[in-house]
Design an enzyme around this catalytic site. Structure first.
Site: not given
Ligand code: 13P
Length: 254
Positions: A8-10, A94, A96, A166, A172, A212, A233-234
């Site tokens: 998930n590159w956001k 999600h 966010e 999640e 994050g 994470s 994510g990251g």
């Molecule tokens: P991180 O891997 O950066 O914690 O993000 C997780 C996420 O929100 C994936 O959708």
């Protein structure tokens, strides 16, 4: 169950950066074993990603859709617009989107129905906040989010659906859930899904952990049977880091 690792590159990467990433990742594909890999770039990078990934088994997902099929909805993107570029999956609900953009259970449910009707595989995200975990409400929160999203859902794609657990506090933060807590939550997610979905769909769907995740800890999650992959994510933003994570997942799952 086959593992699925989704990136998930956001709101990261231009179209040009996406093409470079996809070309490099494609060259690493032979290392991925039986792990299914999905990239979810921003909308603007989906078409170039689809071209760059031609001939590869790496799939494409969007990060959101409209619950409408078309019409006067400024700024929205409809499912058929995504399918046109070979998008097969869509992340919905999600944290966010829930917490920063005010998405609620009711709209997430409408989006799920639209995704299924359009033939997109939804990745439904659920998870508790830190305060809810500390208050012992994790189970109740997950049950409420799942019930609102899933109760009575039907459609060809329901069995292929993915649910990502999640925990909001782990996203994050560099502080992942413990593998045991993630596995407990994944088991609960499956039990609740089985209760609300008919026709064996709850048993067939896959449950991911997200929050994470990196190449160093992925093995401890996917080696536990309730966890069938990860939403990353990251650690999905650099090719080497992401490829190492996929390889580690495949090795841990045997
Ligand atoms: P991180 O891997 O950066 O914690 O993000 C997780 C996420 O929100 C994936 O959708």
């Amino acid at each position: 169950m086959k593992l699925i690792i989704a990136a998930n590159w956001k709101m990261h990467k231009t179209a040009a950066e996406t093409v470079i990433f996809c070309e490099q990742l494609k060259r690493r594909e032979s290392e991925f074993g039986g792990v299914e890999v999905l990239l979810c770039p921003p909308f603007t990078a989906l078409a170039p990603a689809a071209s760059a990934l031609e001939g590869s088994a790496i799939r494409l997902g969007a990060q959101n859709i409209s619950w409408e099929e078309q019409g006067a909805y400024t700024g929205e993107i409809a499912a058929p617009m995504l399918k046109e570029f070979g998008v097969s999956h869509v992340i919905l609900g999600h944290s966010e989107r829930r917490h920063i953009f005010g998405e609620e259970d009711v709209s997430i449910r409408k989006k799920l129905e639209r995704a299924l009707q359009a033939g997109l595989v939804p990745i439904l995200c659920v998870g508790e906040t830190e305060a809810q975990r500390k208050g012992g409400e994790t189970g109740a929160v997950l049950e409420r989010q799942l019930r609102a999203a899933l109760e009575g859902l039907e459609g060809e794609k329901v069995k292929e659906m993915i649910i990502a657990y999640e925990p909001v506090w782990a996203i994050g933060s560099g502080q992942a859930a413990s593998p045991g807590d993630a596995a407990d939550a994944a088991s609960l997610v499956r039990r609740v899904a089985e209760k609300h979905l008919g026709g064996g769909a709850g048993g067939a769907l896959r449950v991911q952990y997200g929050g994470s995740v990196n190449a160093g800890n992925i093995g401890s999650f996917v080696s536990l049977p309730p966890v069938n992959g990860a939403l990353v994510g990251g650690a999905s933003l650099e090719v080497d880091t992401f490829a190492a994570l996929v390889v580690a997942a495949g090795e841990a799952a045997g």
